[in-house]
Motif scaffolding. Structure first.
Motif, PDB file in Angstrom:
ATOM      1  N   THR B 103       0.818  -1.206   0.000  1.00 25.36           N
ATOM      2  CA  THR B 103       0.000   0.000   0.000  1.00 25.36           C
ATOM      3  C   THR B 103       0.852   1.256   0.000  1.00 25.36           C
ATOM      4  N   ALA B 104       0.294   2.316  -0.579  1.00 24.87           N
ATOM      5  CA  ALA B 104       0.960   3.619  -0.598  1.00 24.87           C
ATOM      6  C   ALA B 104       0.185   4.594   0.275  1.00 24.87           C
ATOM      7  N   ASN B 105      -0.716   4.078   1.104  1.00 26.08           N
ATOM      8  CA  ASN B 105      -1.726   4.899   1.775  1.00 26.08           C
ATOM      9  C   ASN B 105      -1.285   5.336   3.170  1.00 26.08           C
ATOM     10  N   LYS B 106      -0.606   6.481   3.239  1.00 23.15           N
ATOM     11  CA  LYS B 106      -0.072   6.940   4.527  1.00 23.15           C
ATOM     12  C   LYS B 106      -1.164   7.320   5.505  1.00 23.15           C
ATOM     13  N   ALA B 107      -2.258   7.928   4.974  1.00 26.12           N
ATOM     14  CA  ALA B 107      -3.344   8.335   5.865  1.00 26.12           C
ATOM     15  C   ALA B 107      -3.919   7.113   6.571  1.00 26.12           C
ATOM     16  N   LEU B 108      -4.115   6.059   5.793  1.00 27.17           N
ATOM     17  CA  LEU B 108      -4.670   4.830   6.355  1.00 27.17           C
ATOM     18  C   LEU B 108      -3.729   4.210   7.395  1.00 27.17           C
ATOM     19  N   LEU B 109      -2.443   4.160   7.073  1.00 30.37           N
ATOM     20  CA  LEU B 109      -1.481   3.560   8.005  1.00 30.37           C
ATOM     21  C   LEU B 109      -1.386   4.368   9.289  1.00 30.37           C
ATOM     22  N   ALA B 110      -1.377   5.713   9.136  1.00 26.02           N
ATOM     23  CA  ALA B 110      -1.246   6.549  10.325  1.00 26.02           C
ATOM     24  C   ALA B 110      -2.499   6.454  11.193  1.00 26.02           C
ATOM     25  N   THR B 111      -3.643   6.192  10.558  1.00 23.69           N
ATOM     26  CA  THR B 111      -4.910   6.178  11.303  1.00 23.69           C
ATOM     27  C   THR B 111      -5.255   4.777  11.805  1.00 23.69           C
ATOM     28  N   HIS B 112      -5.120   3.781  10.925  1.00 23.08           N
ATOM     29  CA  HIS B 112      -5.549   2.422  11.288  1.00 23.08           C
ATOM     30  C   HIS B 112      -4.389   1.429  11.242  1.00 23.08           C
ATOM     31  N   GLY B 113      -3.148   1.930  11.278  1.00 20.07           N
ATOM     32  CA  GLY B 113      -1.980   1.062  11.140  1.00 20.07           C
ATOM     33  C   GLY B 113      -1.983  -0.080  12.147  1.00 20.07           C
ATOM     34  N   THR B 114      -2.244   0.233  13.415  1.00 16.09           N
ATOM     35  CA  THR B 114      -2.196  -0.792  14.452  1.00 16.09           C
ATOM     36  C   THR B 114      -3.162  -1.926  14.132  1.00 16.09           C
ATOM     37  N   GLU B 115      -4.385  -1.568  13.755  1.00 13.55           N
ATOM     38  CA  GLU B 115      -5.386  -2.591  13.412  1.00 13.55           C
ATOM     39  C   GLU B 115      -4.905  -3.453  12.238  1.00 13.55           C
ATOM     40  N   LEU B 116      -4.369  -2.798  11.208  1.00 10.95           N
ATOM     41  CA  LEU B 116      -3.931  -3.541  10.023  1.00 10.95           C
ATOM     42  C   LEU B 116      -2.752  -4.460  10.338  1.00 10.95           C
ATOM     43  N   PHE B 117      -1.771  -3.920  11.091  1.00 14.85           N
ATOM     44  CA  PHE B 117      -0.601  -4.738  11.416  1.00 14.85           C
ATOM     45  C   PHE B 117      -0.982  -5.916  12.299  1.00 14.85           C
ATOM     46  N   GLU B 118      -1.904  -5.695  13.231  1.00  9.18           N
ATOM     47  CA  GLU B 118      -2.329  -6.795  14.099  1.00  9.18           C
ATOM     48  C   GLU B 118      -3.049  -7.868  13.296  1.00  9.18           C
ATOM     49  N   ALA B 119      -3.897  -7.424  12.382  1.00 10.43           N
ATOM     50  CA  ALA B 119      -4.599  -8.396  11.527  1.00 10.43           C
ATOM     51  C   ALA B 119      -3.603  -9.210  10.704  1.00 10.43           C
ATOM     52  N   ALA B 120      -2.599  -8.511  10.163  1.00 11.75           N
ATOM     53  CA  ALA B 120      -1.593  -9.193   9.343  1.00 11.75           C
ATOM     54  C   ALA B 120      -0.808 -10.187  10.184  1.00 11.75           C
ATOM     55  N   GLU B 121      -0.434  -9.763  11.396  1.00 12.52           N
ATOM     56  CA  GLU B 121       0.359 -10.640  12.248  1.00 12.52           C
ATOM     57  C   GLU B 121      -0.418 -11.911  12.617  1.00 12.52           C
ATOM     58  N   ARG B 122      -1.718 -11.734  12.860  1.00 13.08           N
ATOM     59  CA  ARG B 122      -2.547 -12.897  13.242  1.00 13.08           C
ATOM     60  C   ARG B 122      -2.496 -14.003  12.199  1.00 13.08           C
ATOM     61  N   VAL B 123      -2.530 -13.617  10.923  1.00 16.31           N
ATOM     62  CA  VAL B 123      -2.568 -14.656   9.880  1.00 16.31           C
ATOM     63  C   VAL B 123      -1.218 -14.859   9.203  1.00 16.31           C
ATOM     64  N   GLY B 124      -0.194 -14.129   9.659  1.00 21.42           N
ATOM     65  CA  GLY B 124       1.131 -14.280   9.053  1.00 21.42           C
ATOM     66  C   GLY B 124       1.258 -13.618   7.694  1.00 21.42           C
ATOM     67  N   ALA B 125       0.419 -12.618   7.444  1.00 22.20           N
ATOM     68  CA  ALA B 125       0.526 -11.882   6.179  1.00 22.20           C
ATOM     69  C   ALA B 125       1.483 -10.697   6.346  1.00 22.20           C
TER      70      ALA B 125
END
Lengths: 442, 442
Positions: B103-125
């Motif tokens: 992704t190139a979406n800085k707004a999204l990462l700065a706002t929902h980064g924690t949620e996205l990273f946690e989701a990724a970590e859960r499934v190993g993505a």
């Protein structure tokens, strides 16, 4: 949480960099463990002489002269001993015993890189070498990974701190080459024998590594055109300065069209070149390094920082170590050597660039016309001509009074320029060819 | 040789960056295949409106409005649509269906980064986002990997091209803020509504991402102190220039000691600051970006290049795509989000820096003494005092003649400085506090 067993790390070499790596590994043990997900256990430091090691501020029991046993028990081997042998044999042993290797050894990579990468690929081991080029400046990883989806067109790097220190001192303080070298030696920037730096052997090794990565092509060290900075006089630097340029030892790696075949090829060369004072590389002072990369989509990028030094090299080594250790814990290979493009490596005669040719001429009518005619005859287009006084004192014994002529060319093929220069040297009107400098970064 | 099946790549977003990514993927198909070790198959481009997509120079059948079906069949999902929703939902869907995401979406990462990273970590993505900060300049990867064995002390970044363009124009041409903004808008550097750039929302998002990576700590966007450049007048820039400084909008991320507890903490803030004209960041002109990193062992590093733009962002996206695809082909996870350090995030009041305070004072005896006393009373040490004439015309209606006083401080605690400034504003001798600027990069 899954508990992993320790990752066993063997260190080959206990010099400045080795000691620094060991110290940081021991001091920041917990921080490394949390970054890697497992403890990094420094199993030993192989040195040639135990006496020398004893002075280091490190647990004495870590030191050993038995490198081979140390390697045998390691998951990751860090080689910071330098030199070709026994470094090469140790790294091959490490690879063949299944370990990943982190090395800072540019001479070894430039000389035996193909052998080492092939050995690593055979067994699925990884070879990390961020520290081999430009110290702590992350340039290897960006080339291997960040720009992996782009096409690198050109790299221009100031990759040798010693020569940059010397040239910078000549430029900013008007020092002569000998004086600048003497200060560099005194300050420890230059070795007692400065050949590796001053004659650009070191820079050529780095050019070979950078070009190989950038163009996905094996670039043997022998095919890197190499010119050092011994011939750069204070006068040359001064003339360059007046013309709005600075002299820098540049490693230039570029894609170009082979003038003989029309096919795409690559060139890697190291030489002192003129670069506009407006170019970002012109602002790289002292012993700093910088690598300027032009890529098709990414445009111009520059990576800047301290080139070498114990802590800087240690930082790069430890960054690689964390990558290697994470791979060890989590599994899965990293990036291998990538030489799939296998482009032909072209000789220096195939490059196209601009030139400044400085001639000492006899000051009489028709000189400029005969000089200009030689350029025209060889198809080299002249951009500017400047008459100076440089050098007149050097040939005070000459029969006729002399003057300096600086001819700046438009972009020309190196072989045409070389033919022009040979012809110029034969002219009666020309006393001598003082210098031929390439102009980069236009 | 083992034959791998194609890696299926879904593209969300068909704007400038999306079209460029698609074009390069199709044009350099074979080159990508050899870098990855398998073919990259672009399975589709999800857009909101098929009409808009039809103008693109790309196969029409690639376009679809059914993003969810596209995601379902993908190994790797590239999100270049921007905005928070539906980008967030699509990325979560991709992660949960086992795909890696670029992704190139800085707004999204700065706002929902924690949620996205946690989701990724859960499934190993894996979540790749080099393009989110400073376009094609490789800064995310060096922070995540190259410096993983070092300790980053401080980052100072020019991470917003629009504001750098405006401030550079004010500095080099003496333009007013409004005129510089108008030109930036005309040239397409600034949006019709320039709030995101000018009020530093964009830079704050990038500071949050950089600080999180550098300090292995979650830095929520709300905890990034943010000041924009609307208050920077031509006069301020001119005064700064005379004093040897340039005004730059800086994202500063640093480790520091919490003055309240004595414990280590981190700070992330964005504000216009004075920086010495000798500093490498001062030479970053036009809409370029640069990130200056100070690390314990690596020393000072700088990463420089074009900040944004379609091709530059596409280059970063494709670099990440190659990494993701190689991981897909060869296996093994890359690096996850690293927030193990979990350092406290300190407020702006906890930082220590130097300041230039510009006051409009009534020109009468004893003024300097009463001003100096306030600094002393709050423990702020004064380094220099300069009397100027700036602003005198602005208050021509005042009863007494006025003069400008610029007070430069030594390093001081922000809370002490703030208390000093409040007290100064109450002084009879002070007409107004014109500006308070921090000085960085000393």
């Amino acid at each position: 949480m899954i508990e992993y067993r320790n990752v066993r790390v063997a260190l080959l070499g206990g010099g400045t960099v080795g000691a620094q790596v060991a110290r940081l590994l021991l001091e920041h043990k917990e921080e490394f463990a949390s970054r890697v997900g497992a403890s990094l256990e420094l199993t030993g430091i192989a040195v040639r002489n135990l006496d020398a090691a004893r002075s280091a501020d490190l647990p004495k029991e870590l030191f050993t002269t038995d490198a081979e046993s140390l390697i045998l028990g390691a998951d990751i081997v860090i080689e910071v001993m330098g030199g070709l042998e026994p470094a090469r044999s140790y790294i091959l042993q490490a690879i063949n015993s299944g370990a990943d290797v982190v090395t800072a050894n540019k001479a070894l990579l430039a000389t035996h890189g193909t052998e080492l990468f092939e050995a690593a690929e055979r067994v699925g081991a990884q070879l990390y070498f961020e520290a081999a080029v430009a110290g702590a400046i992350p340039i290897i990883r960006p080339l291997r990974e960040s720009l992996a989806g782009d096409r690198v067109k050109r790299i221009m790097g100031i990759v040798n701190g010693t020569t940059n220190y010397i040239l910078d001192k000549m430029d900013t303080e008007g020092a002569s080459f000998d004086d600048a070298l003497a200060v560099a030696t005194e300050l420890g920037y230059a070795e007692a024998d400065p050949t590796a730096d001053v004659d650009a052997f070191d820079a050529a090794q780095k050019a070979s590594i950078l070009a190989s990565l950038a163009f996905h092509t094996t670039i043997p060290l022998e095919s890197v055109h190499r010119e050092g900075i011994r011939a750069i006089s204070g006068k040359t630097v001064e003339l360059a300065k007046k013309a709005g340029y600075v002299v820098k030892l540049l490693a230039v790696c570029e894609r170009l069209t082979d003038p003989a075949t029309g096919e795409e090829g690559v060139s890697a060369r190291v030489y002192p070149a003129l670069i506009s004072r407006e170019h970002p590389l012109a602002a790289v002072h002292k012993a700093n390094n910088a690598v300027f990369v032009e890529a098709e989509a990414a445009g111009s990028l520059m990576f800047y920082g301290a080139g070498a030094g114990g802590p800087e090299t240690a930082s790069a080594v430890l960054g690689d170590l964390v990558s290697a250790a994470r791979r060890h814990v989590i599994g899965g290979p990293g990036l291998g050597a990538s030489t799939h493009a296998n482009l032909p490596v072209l000789p220096i005669s195939a490059i196209t660039t601009r030139y400044h040719v400085t001639l000492l001429v006899f000051d009489r009518p028709g000189v400029l016309a005969s000089v200009a005619e030689e350029f025209a005859k060889h198809g080299v287009s002249v951009e500017l001509v400047e008459q100076g006084t440089f050098g007149s004192e050097a040939v005070s014994g000459e029969a006729a009074p002399t003057a300096t002529l600086v001819i700046g060319t438009h972009a020309a093929l190196e072989s045409d320029l070389a033919a022009t220069v040979s012809a110029l040297a034969q002219l009666d009107a020309v006393s001598s060819v003082v210098s031929v400098l390439r102009v980069e970064g236009a």
